[in-house]
Design a protein around this motif. Structure first.
Motif, PDB file in Angstrom:
ATOM      1  N   LEU A   1       0.845  -1.193   0.000  1.00  0.00           N
ATOM      2  CA  LEU A   1       0.000   0.000   0.000  1.00  0.00           C
ATOM      3  C   LEU A   1       0.881   1.245   0.000  1.00  0.00           C
ATOM      4  CD1 LEU A   1      -2.575  -1.116   2.738  1.00  0.00           C
ATOM      5  CD2 LEU A   1      -2.931  -1.099   0.252  1.00  0.00           C
ATOM      6  N   PRO A   2       0.326   2.413  -0.384  1.00  0.00           N
ATOM      7  CA  PRO A   2       1.123   3.639  -0.312  1.00  0.00           C
ATOM      8  C   PRO A   2       1.601   3.896   1.117  1.00  0.00           C
ATOM      9  CG  PRO A   2      -0.870   4.007  -1.596  1.00  0.00           C
ATOM     10  CD  PRO A   2      -1.007   2.650  -0.967  1.00  0.00           C
ATOM     11  N   THR A   3       2.834   4.359   1.265  1.00  0.00           N
ATOM     12  CA  THR A   3       3.336   4.713   2.583  1.00  0.00           C
ATOM     13  C   THR A   3       2.546   5.889   3.133  1.00  0.00           C
ATOM     14  OG1 THR A   3       5.021   6.025   1.440  1.00  0.00           O
ATOM     15  CG2 THR A   3       5.671   3.846   2.244  1.00  0.00           C
ATOM     16  N   VAL A   4       2.660   6.109   4.433  1.00  0.00           N
ATOM     17  CA  VAL A   4       1.868   7.143   5.097  1.00  0.00           C
ATOM     18  C   VAL A   4       2.119   8.514   4.478  1.00  0.00           C
ATOM     19  CG1 VAL A   4       1.548   8.396   7.264  1.00  0.00           C
ATOM     20  CG2 VAL A   4       1.657   5.897   7.268  1.00  0.00           C
ATOM     21  N   HIS A   5       3.388   8.832   4.226  1.00  0.00           N
ATOM     22  CA  HIS A   5       3.663  10.169   3.699  1.00  0.00           C
ATOM     23  C   HIS A   5       3.173  10.331   2.262  1.00  0.00           C
ATOM     24  CE1 HIS A   5       7.231   7.844   2.537  1.00  0.00           C
ATOM     25  NE2 HIS A   5       7.462   8.743   1.590  1.00  0.00           N
TER      26      HIS A   5
ATOM     27  N   ALA B   1       0.516   8.711   0.985  1.00  0.00           N
ATOM     28  CA  ALA B   1      -0.948   8.785   1.066  1.00  0.00           C
ATOM     29  C   ALA B   1      -1.400  10.161   1.541  1.00  0.00           C
ATOM     30  CB  ALA B   1      -1.471   7.702   2.004  1.00  0.00           C
ATOM     31  N   ALA B   2      -0.701  10.727   2.510  1.00  0.00           N
ATOM     32  CA  ALA B   2      -1.060  12.057   3.010  1.00  0.00           C
ATOM     33  C   ALA B   2      -0.843  13.114   1.930  1.00  0.00           C
ATOM     34  CB  ALA B   2      -0.239  12.388   4.248  1.00  0.00           C
ATOM     35  N   ALA B   3       0.224  12.973   1.165  1.00  0.00           N
ATOM     36  CA  ALA B   3       0.477  13.913   0.066  1.00  0.00           C
ATOM     37  C   ALA B   3      -0.633  13.833  -0.980  1.00  0.00           C
ATOM     38  CB  ALA B   3       1.834  13.618  -0.571  1.00  0.00           C
ATOM     39  N   ALA B   4      -1.098  12.629  -1.268  1.00  0.00           N
ATOM     40  CA  ALA B   4      -2.179  12.464  -2.240  1.00  0.00           C
ATOM     41  C   ALA B   4      -3.463  13.108  -1.734  1.00  0.00           C
ATOM     42  CB  ALA B   4      -2.393  10.971  -2.520  1.00  0.00           C
ATOM     43  N   ARG B   5      -3.752  12.968  -0.448  1.00  0.00           N
ATOM     44  CA  ARG B   5      -4.948  13.600   0.121  1.00  0.00           C
ATOM     45  C   ARG B   5      -4.844  15.123   0.052  1.00  0.00           C
ATOM     46  NH1 ARG B   5      -4.370   9.383   3.883  1.00  0.00           N
ATOM     47  NH2 ARG B   5      -3.443  10.783   5.437  1.00  0.00           N
TER      48      ARG B   5
ATOM     49  N   GLY C   1       0.341  24.907  -0.742  1.00  0.00           N
ATOM     50  CA  GLY C   1       1.619  24.425  -0.232  1.00  0.00           C
ATOM     51  C   GLY C   1       2.095  23.193  -0.962  1.00  0.00           C
ATOM     52  N   ASP C   2       3.245  22.687  -0.530  1.00  0.00           N
ATOM     53  CA  ASP C   2       3.900  21.548  -1.163  1.00  0.00           C
ATOM     54  C   ASP C   2       3.301  20.239  -0.637  1.00  0.00           C
ATOM     55  OD1 ASP C   2       5.565  19.607  -2.139  1.00  0.00           O
ATOM     56  OD2 ASP C   2       7.420  20.455  -1.335  1.00  0.00           O
ATOM     57  N   PRO C   3       2.642  19.441  -1.480  1.00  0.00           N
ATOM     58  CA  PRO C   3       2.042  18.184  -1.014  1.00  0.00           C
ATOM     59  C   PRO C   3       3.055  17.234  -0.386  1.00  0.00           C
ATOM     60  CG  PRO C   3       1.231  18.744  -3.197  1.00  0.00           C
ATOM     61  CD  PRO C   3       2.364  19.681  -2.912  1.00  0.00           C
ATOM     62  N   SER C   4       4.254  17.143  -0.972  1.00  0.00           N
ATOM     63  CA  SER C   4       5.260  16.220  -0.441  1.00  0.00           C
ATOM     64  C   SER C   4       5.695  16.639   0.958  1.00  0.00           C
ATOM     65  CB  SER C   4       6.471  16.155  -1.363  1.00  0.00           C
ATOM     66  OG  SER C   4       6.119  15.597  -2.602  1.00  0.00           O
ATOM     67  N   ARG C   5       5.902  17.925   1.134  1.00  0.00           N
ATOM     68  CA  ARG C   5       6.292  18.441   2.449  1.00  0.00           C
ATOM     69  C   ARG C   5       5.186  18.188   3.468  1.00  0.00           C
ATOM     70  NH1 ARG C   5      10.435  19.309   5.795  1.00  0.00           N
ATOM     71  NH2 ARG C   5      10.145  21.144   7.108  1.00  0.00           N
ATOM     72  N   PHE C   6       3.942  18.404   3.056  1.00  0.00           N
ATOM     73  CA  PHE C   6       2.812  18.136   3.941  1.00  0.00           C
ATOM     74  C   PHE C   6       2.780  16.659   4.329  1.00  0.00           C
ATOM     75  CE2 PHE C   6      -1.601  16.667   4.405  1.00  0.00           C
ATOM     76  CZ  PHE C   6      -2.054  17.491   5.433  1.00  0.00           C
ATOM     77  N   GLY C   7       2.928  15.786   3.333  1.00  0.00           N
ATOM     78  CA  GLY C   7       2.874  14.353   3.613  1.00  0.00           C
ATOM     79  C   GLY C   7       3.949  13.907   4.581  1.00  0.00           C
ATOM     80  N   GLU C   8       5.162  14.411   4.402  1.00  0.00           N
ATOM     81  CA  GLU C   8       6.254  14.057   5.310  1.00  0.00           C
ATOM     82  C   GLU C   8       5.991  14.572   6.724  1.00  0.00           C
ATOM     83  OE1 GLU C   8       9.677  15.622   3.391  1.00  0.00           O
ATOM     84  OE2 GLU C   8       9.741  14.035   1.857  1.00  0.00           O
TER      85      GLU C   8
END
Length: 384
Positions: A132-136, A138-142, A150-157
């Motif tokens: 499954l997608p990792t937590v970060h 999945a959060a970036a996708a949401r 803002g930056d989705p990748s930064r948010f996900g991390e």
């Protein structure tokens, strides 16, 4: 579901002797492994439901965040650490002690494990975990779906770091629910704290190695395996279980558990090294050849460089820059051609033999001895 996978995978207790698959004792242990995982999952589920409800009262968004953390804990996994902790405890107390008194402590190790996995995935920039997608990710996708700024990748991390932190706090809270004498719980906490320190030490060395792979060595890679994996996967959980049973820190069984745990834990990581290159993605939940694609300085890759001819060594320098499937597959073939795969398999066998020798010296409940004998093999011959 995870429990069915566990029954047929890493937590299945292998027969103590060849041809013993029809042994009724073996059948009982297999069924018990399944029951133990169910008990741990039930304990986690009940605890996490209360925690998610409490956070939802702060803000509806917090409820969604906490639910993501809960899903990360309950989304599969072999429950290896609670299982080793259980048998470490059972080896001391025998078969009559009530399991519910220590179940919260056993389940807390799974929360600690989730903390480590979520943070590890951020540091490794991993895309998948258990298929499954990792937590970060999945959060970036949401973040994108919701149309946030803002930056989705930064948010996900950022979300993943907070989820890992929350799981670490939850582990402390659940551990406190164990109904053992306060003085004994203090000793358990000492073991638990040492486990966490060694995990972080191993993780730092892992990060350092990935950023200095050209100067890394087999010995350093083994040190990472010892502290990042062996300590908190097998060795410390066993000692954690013994502490829950109230055994003295200088008891002979502690020395046997320490030797067994280090050997099996290192063999567990060495198997991971092989799976990271040659594993079936359908079983591992990760793309094949990931370690070669990232240039991760595992024992396998360090041995391959050490054993390689000049031409092979130059080709292996492509590890970490290879992107195509064919290029990664070619590197995997070169690693095998150096003889490194056979060397790692031999290292695994040697460590399992040492672990079984350590059990042979121990005064331990016989059912626990049988289970730990099987686990030494099952944990190091797995396919995921």
């Amino acid at each position: 579901m995870a429990n069915d996978a566990v029954a047929g995978n890493a937590l299945r207790v292998a027969p103590a002797q060849p041809g013993a698959t029809d042994d009724p004792v073996h059948g009982v242990l297999v069924a018990f492994a399944r029951d133990l995982v169910n008990d741990v999952d039930d304990t986690l589920s009940a605890f996490l439901t209360r925690e998610v409800d409490a956070l939802t009262e702060i803000d509806a968004a917090m409820g969604g965040f906490a639910a993501t953390a809960r899903e990360s804990v309950l989304a599969g996994g072999k429950r290896v650490r609670p299982t080793f902790a259980y048998w470490g405890w059972r080896g001391v107390v025998g078969g009559d002690a009530p399991l519910p008194t220590v179940l919260p402590a056993l389940a807390a190790l799974e929360l600690l494990h989730t903390f480590a996995l979520v943070h590890d995935d951020v540091m490794d920039a991993s895309d998948t975990r258990r298929g499954l997608p990792t937590v970060h990710r999945a959060a970036a996708a949401r973040h994108v779906t919701a149309g946030h700024t803002g930056d989705p990748s930064r948010f996900g991390e950022s979300v993943a770091v907070l989820i890992g932190d929350l799981c670490l706090v939850w582990a402390d809270r659940l551990l406190a629910h164990a109904t053992v004498p306060p003085a004994r719980l203090l000793e358990v906490r000492r073991c638990y704290d040492q486990m966490r320190i060694e995990t972080i030490a191993g993780q730092y060395l892992d990060v350092l190695g990935e950023n200095d792979a050209a100067n890394w060595s087999v010995d350093q890679a083994l040190r990472v395996a010892r502290y990042k994996t062996a300590s908190y996967t097998v060795q410390r959980p066993l000692l954690f279980g013994a502490s829950l049973a109230g055994i003295a820190p200088d008891a002979p069984l502690i020395a046997a558990y320490t030797r067994y745990g280090l050997a099996v834990g290192e063999a567990f990581q060495l198997r991971d090294d092989l799976l990271g290159v040659y594993g079936d993605p359908a079983a591992t939940g990760k793309p094949a050849g990931d370690d070669l694609r990232t240039g991760k300085p595992t024992v396998l890759l360090m041995l391959a460089r050490q054993l390689a001819t000049g031409g092979q060594r130059r080709a292996l320098e492509r590890a970490g820059t290879a992107v195509g499937v064919r290029e990664v597959a070619r590197l995997a073939d070169i690693v095998a051609d150096t003889g490194a795969v056979g060397r790692v398999e031999h290292m695994i066998s040697d460590r399992v033999a040492d672990a079984l020798a350590a059990l042979g010296t121990a005064s331990i409940d016989e059912t626990a001895r049988t289970a730990l004998t099987g686990l030494a093999t099952a944990a190091t011959t797995r396919r995921a």
